[in-house]
Design an enzyme around this catalytic site. Structure first.
Site, mmCIF file in Angstrom:
data_model
loop_
_atom_site.group_PDB
_atom_site.id
_atom_site.type_symbol
_atom_site.label_atom_id
_atom_site.label_comp_id
_atom_site.label_asym_id
_atom_site.label_seq_id
_atom_site.Cartn_x
_atom_site.Cartn_y
_atom_site.Cartn_z
ATOM 1 N N ASP A 239 6.478 -4.513 -2.081
ATOM 2 C CA ASP A 239 5.331 -4.606 -1.129
ATOM 3 C C ASP A 239 4.126 -5.786 -1.778
ATOM 4 O OD1 ASP A 239 3.865 -3.293 1.357
ATOM 5 O OD2 ASP A 239 2.369 -3.426 -0.406
ATOM 6 N N HIS B 297 -2.795 -6.443 8.154
ATOM 7 C CA HIS B 297 -3.282 -5.548 6.990
ATOM 8 C C HIS B 297 -4.428 -4.646 7.291
ATOM 9 C CE1 HIS B 297 -3.966 -5.946 2.255
ATOM 10 N NE2 HIS B 297 -3.940 -4.701 2.794
ATOM 11 N N SER C 287 -1.346 -1.869 9.872
ATOM 12 C CA SER C 287 -1.579 -0.952 8.689
ATOM 13 C C SER C 287 -2.907 -0.552 8.952
ATOM 14 C CB SER C 287 -1.790 -1.903 7.408
ATOM 15 O OG SER C 287 -1.811 -1.046 6.245
ATOM 16 N N LYS D 217 3.000 2.817 -6.705
ATOM 17 C CA LYS D 217 2.403 1.356 -7.479
ATOM 18 C C LYS D 217 2.207 1.695 -8.878
ATOM 19 C CE LYS D 217 -1.305 0.121 -8.502
ATOM 20 N NZ LYS D 217 -2.954 -0.178 -8.703
#
Length: 263
Positions: free
Chosen positions: A24, A87, A115, A208
């Site tokens: 991503d 986004h 998103s 992440k």
């Protein structure tokens, strides 16, 4: 977001070597080129890797979005993007969506989504779209399970992608007694219990990390399964509150003022 340069490149190469196949990124992360380079250098066939990127606020509107899409494609250097997202859902979202729909028809993008859409934002924009988003990528973890928007998304078969699926390093989450007890039972760490819960809930999770040990641990969640009762105990942790409120006044202006992907 992982910083631009070798840190991103090395994290992606490590993740791919350990079995990850969904990467991503976003225009506003400024690391699309590093992600693309790492994927090309990995030696893994392009069709085996799923790449998500995102269009930034500066490029909303039909014509700006067309340029933004081309910039992402150029930066990544991968031929096509598997999933491309709006986004932040402010401004001329319908115009940007139209450009994304066209790019999908042209084969430049395989799938499109949104998103940070709340119910209010969803109802403002999605009814104007000709096609339904494939996903809505939102903040989501056991303390903030997005149950309200998930009901609406389920009606349209829209998948939830969770950003910050491990929270923000909150002790309230990682040291929650329900989670730590399950971690002890299964011989896992709290993060693995959280990710397993989210996986079983049907979320697409995007943890992440730049640390090899954590990257390796975050994918090591498929050798156990939470019981129905354990899933219910995790579901009961929901507070309905997150760190980011897309409906808050001034969010769009703050984002646009502080994050610029071009002059």
């Amino acid at each position: 977001m992982i910083p631009v340069g070798d840190e991103t490149y090395n994290a992606v190469r490590t993740a791919l070597s350990l079995g990850y196949r969904h990467i991503d990124t976003a225009a506003a992360y400024f690391n699309e080129a590093d992600v693309g380079r790492a994927i090309r250098d990995s030696g893994i066939p392009r069709e085996e890797i799923f790449v998500t990127s995102k269009l930034w606020l500066q490029d909303y509107g039909y014509e700006p979005a067309k340029k933004g899409i081309e910039t992402s494609l150029k930066n990544l250097g991968l031929g096509y993007i598997d999933l491309y997202l709006i986004h932040q859902p402010y401004g001329d979202v319908p115009g940007a969506w139209k450009a994304m729909e066209e790019a999908k028809k042209e084969g430049k993008i395989r799938s499109i989504g949104v998103s940070n859409m709340t119910l209010k934002i969803w109802n403002s924009f999605v009814p104007q779209f000709d096609t339904m988003p494939s996903v809505n990528q939102v903040e989501c973890n056991p303390l903030y399970q997005q149950k309200e928007i998930r009901k609406l998304m389920a009606e349209h078969d829209v998948r939830l992608e969770a950003w910050y699926p491990l929270g923000h390093g909150d002790k309230a989450l990682l040291e929650n007694p329900v989670i730590t007890a399950l971690a002890e039972k299964y011989g896992k760490n709290p993060g693995q219990i959280i990710l397993r819960f989210e996986n079983q809930e049907g979320f697409i999770v995007l943890p992440k990390s730049t640390h090899e040990k954590r990257i390796k641990g975050n994918i090591d969640i498929f050798d156990f399964k939470l019981t129905d009762e354990e899933m219910k105990s995790m579901e009961a942790l929901d507070t309905g509150k997150g760190h980011h409120d897309p409906d808050a006044p001034g969010v769009a202006e703050m984002l646009l003022a502080n994050f610029k992907v071009h002059d």
